[in-house]
Design a protein around this motif. Structure first.
Motif, PDB file in Angstrom:
ATOM      1  N   THR A 265     -17.681  13.285 -26.681  1.00 42.90           N
ATOM      2  CA  THR A 265     -18.872  12.464 -26.884  1.00 42.90           C
ATOM      3  C   THR A 265     -19.816  13.340 -27.906  1.00 42.90           C
TER       4      THR A 265
ATOM      5  N   LEU B  95     -19.143   7.265 -32.193  1.00 50.73           N
ATOM      6  CA  LEU B  95     -20.938   8.360 -31.328  1.00 50.73           C
ATOM      7  C   LEU B  95     -21.311   8.259 -33.163  1.00 50.73           C
ATOM      8  N   GLU B  96     -22.401   8.949 -32.595  1.00 49.85           N
ATOM      9  CA  GLU B  96     -23.470   9.099 -33.316  1.00 49.85           C
ATOM     10  C   GLU B  96     -23.085   9.947 -34.211  1.00 49.85           C
TER      11      GLU B  96
ATOM     12  N   ASN C  62     -13.973   3.820 -26.198  1.00 53.54           N
ATOM     13  CA  ASN C  62     -15.317   5.286 -25.559  1.00 53.54           C
ATOM     14  C   ASN C  62     -15.034   6.392 -25.308  1.00 53.54           C
ATOM     15  N   TYR C  63     -15.348   7.166 -24.484  1.00 58.06           N
ATOM     16  CA  TYR C  63     -14.422   8.244 -23.919  1.00 58.06           C
ATOM     17  C   TYR C  63     -13.508   8.366 -22.969  1.00 58.06           C
TER      18      TYR C  63
ATOM     19  N   ARG D  53     -25.152   9.750 -25.612  1.00 61.65           N
ATOM     20  CA  ARG D  53     -23.809   9.377 -25.782  1.00 61.65           C
ATOM     21  C   ARG D  53     -23.419  10.760 -24.999  1.00 61.65           C
TER      22      ARG D  53
ATOM     23  N   ALA E 197     -22.029  10.459 -21.853  1.00 59.36           N
ATOM     24  CA  ALA E 197     -21.377   8.739 -21.577  1.00 59.36           C
ATOM     25  C   ALA E 197     -19.850   8.583 -21.095  1.00 59.36           C
TER      26      ALA E 197
ATOM     27  N   THR F 201     -29.361  14.127 -32.458  1.00 63.62           N
ATOM     28  CA  THR F 201     -29.309  12.030 -32.120  1.00 63.62           C
ATOM     29  C   THR F 201     -30.770  11.584 -33.000  1.00 63.62           C
TER      30      THR F 201
END
Length: 421
Positions: free
Chosen positions: A146, A172-173, A193-194, A310, A313, A394
């Motif tokens: 993540t 992802l950021e 997603n993860y 995230r 997450a 972030t």
């Protein structure tokens, strides 16, 4: 201690220090040390069992100022510090009196793990995983991530001269993507997603026997790196345990291993085995463990993540049930906070203690506030908050909430006017 090595027939011995075997978490089935993460007997996660022998405070204090001072308590070679690695750990424990006052707590310590080589606690777990992977004869360091784990894996592989393969959700950021790509490994973004990324990693681990997926096929060794957070907190407090600690929950492994670290220190007589409470922190948009705790369930139902946090997450946390066990056993609790509360947690820590944390740290601070308000956290007990990642990763979470107080022409009068003088 030596053991048979199954991954590479060309090698006959294995040096993983005090580690002697793997044991299943559910029924305690034991098996030889190997790059395996699930018991074939009861299908529960495997963890490392040890024969520590005698470990003294003075031996630890004489060690390097990083996690290898605890090598006699980790599944790593006896010469681990002599091999190129990122040398994580040794991060500061900050007495946070201004934060304590703002929250209404008597004594607060912040374990600031933003000081690690890639600015998160993941450097700890990856360093241990790499050391074990080397012993097992792997050649590629890999992970699903993540974000923070992606940074740590790519950096550790670069330092060791290994190839890295890192899988991330494409959402992802941006900062975490760049701070992984800079190490020039193989970075793959996945449309999902993860939990999708994690499933893919498990499939790839089966297809590529020379790839060490740090949080998959060498997970039992990787997860032991989180114990060093507990070790350092206890040592930095003067060889004693805190009364309560708040830990963010993603997979849940960190929380369970911090607890394991505290217990091992107590069992070895390195600290007094005094009681402590462990509290878990989640974001409301991904709070399966918090929900299970609140509803009195011992089964964690997967969710689809929807949160700015995230790095936490993970909708189907592998160690969720074991988090519940730890929290119940120690008399703690688990709470979750909204994205708005996460942002305020970030800002509160920054303005009171000068520490800029990522969203996971915002979750920890905001959850501590909520736990106190709901009467679950003791305001008079010594409290440790784990801050596990740097806010520079972030920036998107706070960019719409922050900025200059004013924009003025270059004159003292204009500045004074803007400041209300």
């Amino acid at each position: 201690m030596t053991a048979s090595l199954g991954t590479d027939p060309a090698r006959t011995t294995l040096d993983l220090g005090p580690a002697v075997e793997l044991v299943s978490k559910e029924e305690g089935h034991r098996q030889p040390l190997a790059p395996e993460f699930v018991s074939a007997e009861d299908f529960s996660p495997l963890e490392v069992a040890y024969d520590f022998g005698r470990v003294r405070r003075e031996d630890i204090e004489a060690g390097p100022k990083n996690i290898w001072r605890y090598k006699k308590l980790l599944p790593v070679p006896s010469t681990v510090e002599q091999i190129p690695n990122t040398e994580p750990g040794g991060t500061r424990l900050v007495r946070a009196d201004r934060l304590a006052k703002a929250l209404g707590l008597k004594t607060v310590w912040v374990k600031d793990d933003t000081g690690n080589p890639t600015h998160s606690f993941k450097d700890r777990v990856v360093a241990v995983a790499l050391a074990a992977a080397r012993e097992f004869g792997f050649e590629v360091l890999a992970c699903p991530s993540t974000g923070n784990l992606a940074n740590a894996t790519a950096a550790a592989a670069a330092r060791a001269g290994w190839r890295s393969v890192v899988l991330i959700p494409k959402s992802l950021e941006r900062a975490k993507i760049l701070t992984t790509a800079v190490y020039d490994g193989d970075l793959i973004a996945v449309d999902g997603n993860y939990d999708d990324v994690n499933r893919l990693a498990t499939e790839l681990a089966a297809e590529h026997p020379k790839w060490a997926f740090v949080n998959v096929n060498v997970r039992p060794y990787y997860s032991e790196g989180s114990k060093t957070l507990g070790f350092e907190v206890a040592e930095q407090l003067g060889w004693r345990l805190p009364e309560q600690i708040v830990v963010p929950i993603a997979s849940g492994s960190q929380l369970t291993k911090v607890d394991k670290g505290f217990r091992e220190f107590g069992q070895l007589g390195l600290v007094e085995a005094s009681p402590y409470k462990v509290f878990g922190a989640q974001a409301t948009g991904c709070s399966p463990v918090s929900t299970a705790f609140r509803n009195g369930h011992d089964v964690v139902q997967p969710v689809k993540p929807d949160t700015i946090a995230r790095s936490l997450a993970i909708g189907n946390p592998a160690d969720g049930p074991y988090v519940l066990d730890v929290v119940h056993r120690t008399g703690g609790a688990i709470e979750d906070v909204t994205d708005e509360e996460v942002v305020e947690g970030i800002r509160l820590l920054a303005r009171t203690e000068g520490i800029f944390t990522e969203t996971a740290g915002g979750v920890t601070v905001a959850t501590a506030k909520k736990l106190l308000e709901t009467g679950k956290l003791d305001p008079d007990a010594e409290t440790v908050l784990l801050i596990t990642g740097d806010g520079l990763k972030t920036l998107d979470a706070v960019e719409n909430h922050l900025g200059p107080k004013a924009t003025v022409p270059p004159s003292t009068e204009a500045v004074s006017k803007a400041l209300g003088y």
